[in-house]
Design an enzyme around this catalytic site. Structure first.
Site, PDB file in Angstrom:
ATOM      1  N   LYS A 203     -25.854 -15.932  12.238  1.00 59.18           N
ATOM      2  CA  LYS A 203     -27.077 -16.368  12.927  1.00 59.18           C
ATOM      3  C   LYS A 203     -28.284 -16.374  11.995  1.00 59.18           C
ATOM      4  O   LYS A 203     -28.346 -15.650  11.012  1.00 59.18           O
ATOM      5  CB  LYS A 203     -27.293 -15.534  14.186  1.00 59.18           C
ATOM      6  CG  LYS A 203     -26.206 -15.935  15.215  1.00 59.18           C
ATOM      7  CD  LYS A 203     -26.538 -15.740  16.642  1.00 59.18           C
ATOM      8  CE  LYS A 203     -25.428 -16.403  17.483  1.00 59.18           C
ATOM      9  NZ  LYS A 203     -25.174 -15.693  18.724  1.00 59.18           N
ATOM     10  N   ARG A 239     -18.183 -11.162  18.252  1.00 60.19           N
ATOM     11  CA  ARG A 239     -17.882 -12.602  18.222  1.00 60.19           C
ATOM     12  C   ARG A 239     -18.209 -13.103  16.818  1.00 60.19           C
ATOM     13  O   ARG A 239     -19.383 -13.099  16.427  1.00 60.19           O
ATOM     14  CB  ARG A 239     -18.723 -13.316  19.290  1.00 60.19           C
ATOM     15  CG  ARG A 239     -18.454 -14.789  19.432  1.00 60.19           C
ATOM     16  CD  ARG A 239     -19.358 -15.392  20.507  1.00 60.19           C
ATOM     17  NE  ARG A 239     -19.082 -16.800  20.691  1.00 60.19           N
ATOM     18  CZ  ARG A 239     -19.572 -17.760  19.927  1.00 60.19           C
ATOM     19  NH1 ARG A 239     -20.361 -17.465  18.903  1.00 60.19           N
ATOM     20  NH2 ARG A 239     -19.273 -19.026  20.148  1.00 60.19           N
TER      21      ARG A 239
HETATM   22  N1  HH2 Z   1     -23.428 -17.425  20.378  1.00 64.86           N
HETATM   23  C1  HH2 Z   1     -23.174 -18.740  20.294  1.00 64.86           C
HETATM   24  C2  HH2 Z   1     -22.376 -19.379  21.240  1.00 64.86           C
HETATM   25  N2  HH2 Z   1     -21.807 -18.689  22.249  1.00 64.86           N
HETATM   26  N3  HH2 Z   1     -21.451 -16.641  23.358  1.00 64.86           N
HETATM   27  C3  HH2 Z   1     -21.691 -15.322  23.474  1.00 64.86           C
HETATM   28  N4  HH2 Z   1     -21.137 -14.624  24.476  1.00 64.86           N
HETATM   29  N5  HH2 Z   1     -22.484 -14.661  22.576  1.00 64.86           N
HETATM   30  C4  HH2 Z   1     -23.083 -15.292  21.533  1.00 64.86           C
HETATM   31  O1  HH2 Z   1     -23.814 -14.632  20.753  1.00 64.86           O
HETATM   32  C5  HH2 Z   1     -22.860 -16.702  21.388  1.00 64.86           C
HETATM   33  C6  HH2 Z   1     -22.031 -17.348  22.341  1.00 64.86           C
HETATM   34  C7  HH2 Z   1     -23.784 -19.518  19.181  1.00 64.86           C
HETATM   35  O2  HH2 Z   1     -22.971 -19.491  18.056  1.00 64.86           O
HETATM   36  P1  HH2 Z   1     -21.971 -20.668  17.636  1.00 64.86           P
HETATM   37  O3  HH2 Z   1     -20.890 -20.823  18.664  1.00 64.86           O
HETATM   38  O4  HH2 Z   1     -21.486 -20.421  16.254  1.00 64.86           O
HETATM   39  O5  HH2 Z   1     -22.880 -21.966  17.568  1.00 64.86           O
HETATM   40  P2  HH2 Z   1     -23.136 -23.201  18.536  1.00 64.86           P
HETATM   41  O6  HH2 Z   1     -23.685 -22.707  19.830  1.00 64.86           O
HETATM   42  O7  HH2 Z   1     -24.114 -24.049  17.770  1.00 64.86           O
HETATM   43  O8  HH2 Z   1     -21.817 -23.881  18.775  1.00 64.86           O
END
Ligand code: HH2
Length: 257
Positions: A203, A239
């Protein structure tokens, strides 16, 4: 929890797993590397993102879920009831809803009927604008109060409380300092009696703490440090994008227990 973003535009890995065979192979590799579950998502929730239609989200995730069905423990990262329903039919065990059941009125019933696991995450505002001016009275107690209310809501809707985990939502309407404080004061969330999930991996706060005020991501080294600290503060589900390295770091951290 390994992250498999079936998106062209995720902030952290946009595009690498957009093709279903590649996404399924990544998911299998993460399980081999020691992940307990993989989180499959078809909609980016990065700051500034607009969201995708139901059809597009299904088109992205269903082929991946079909390839994994029965072989790999799967979490579906969605706020849409119909996506969750299809994923559960295809064997998903956990619904990870970044809106904490505020996005789709039908989702709570689907989770309750399926008897699956549920992750309730805190977000202030919505992805399009959430980083513009996040404001709290006291960030840790505000997030705890929100999650306590969403936990009650889910239980009242028929979800078994023992199936629910809680997540402070790192980066979802929070400044760098607020993200740090949430992890430092994770005991407030643990006091709600449910397992806590933390997603600090890659992040932007990490890149900003390392000196780039416009960073959109953070490096692996920083992600590992944040995961170990979150674990030390009581998080039991991390995660992460880089499963092998996190499993190694956390194996060493637990060896000190
Ligand atoms: N962060 C992201 C997406 N989903 N779900 C939970 N429970 N907790 C989190 O911190 C979280 C999440 C964002 O990260 P990422 O999936 O890598 O990116 P994007 O939303 O751009 O797909």
């Amino acid at each position: 929890m390994g992250v498999v973003n079936v998106t062209p535009d995720s902030f952290s890995d946009g595009g690498v797993n957009f093709e279903p065979d590649t996404a399924a192979a990544s998911a299998r590799r993460m399980i081999d590397e020691g992940a307990a579950i993989v989180d499959v998502g078809g909609e980016s929730t990065r700051p500034g993102s607009e969201g995708v239609s139901l059809d597009e989200e299904l088109r992205r995730v269903v082929p991946v879920l079909e390839r994994l069905a029965g072989a790999v423990p799967v979490s579906i990262d969605t706020a849409k009831a119909e996506v969750a329903r299809r994923a559960l039919e295809l064997g998903a065990e956990l619904v990870n809803d970044v809106t904490a059941l505020r996005g789709d009125p039908d989702l709570a019933g689907i989770v309750a009927d399926a008897g699956c696991y549920l992750c309730l995450m805190h977000m202030q505002g919505e992805p399009r604008s959430m980083q513009e001016n996040p404001t709290y009275g006291d960030v840790a107690s505000d997030v705890a109060a929100f999650l306590e209310e969403r936990l009650r809501f889910a239980v009242d809707a028929g979800v078994d409380e023992r199936m629910i985990c809680l997540d402070p939502g790192i980066g979802f309407g929070k400044t760098v300092e607020q993200n740090l404080e949430l992890v430092m004061r994770l005991d407030l969330l643990l006091a709600l009696g449910r397992p806590v999930l933390v997603g600090f991996s890659r992040k932007s706060s990490l890149g900003r703490l390392l000196g780039d005020p416009t960073a959109r991501t953070g490096p692996l080294s920083a992600s590992l440090a944040a995961a170990v600290v979150a674990y030390e503060r009581g998080a039991t589900i991390l995660r992460v994008h880089d499963v092998k390295e996190h499993v190694e770091a956390l194996t060493i951290a637990t060896a000190f227990a």
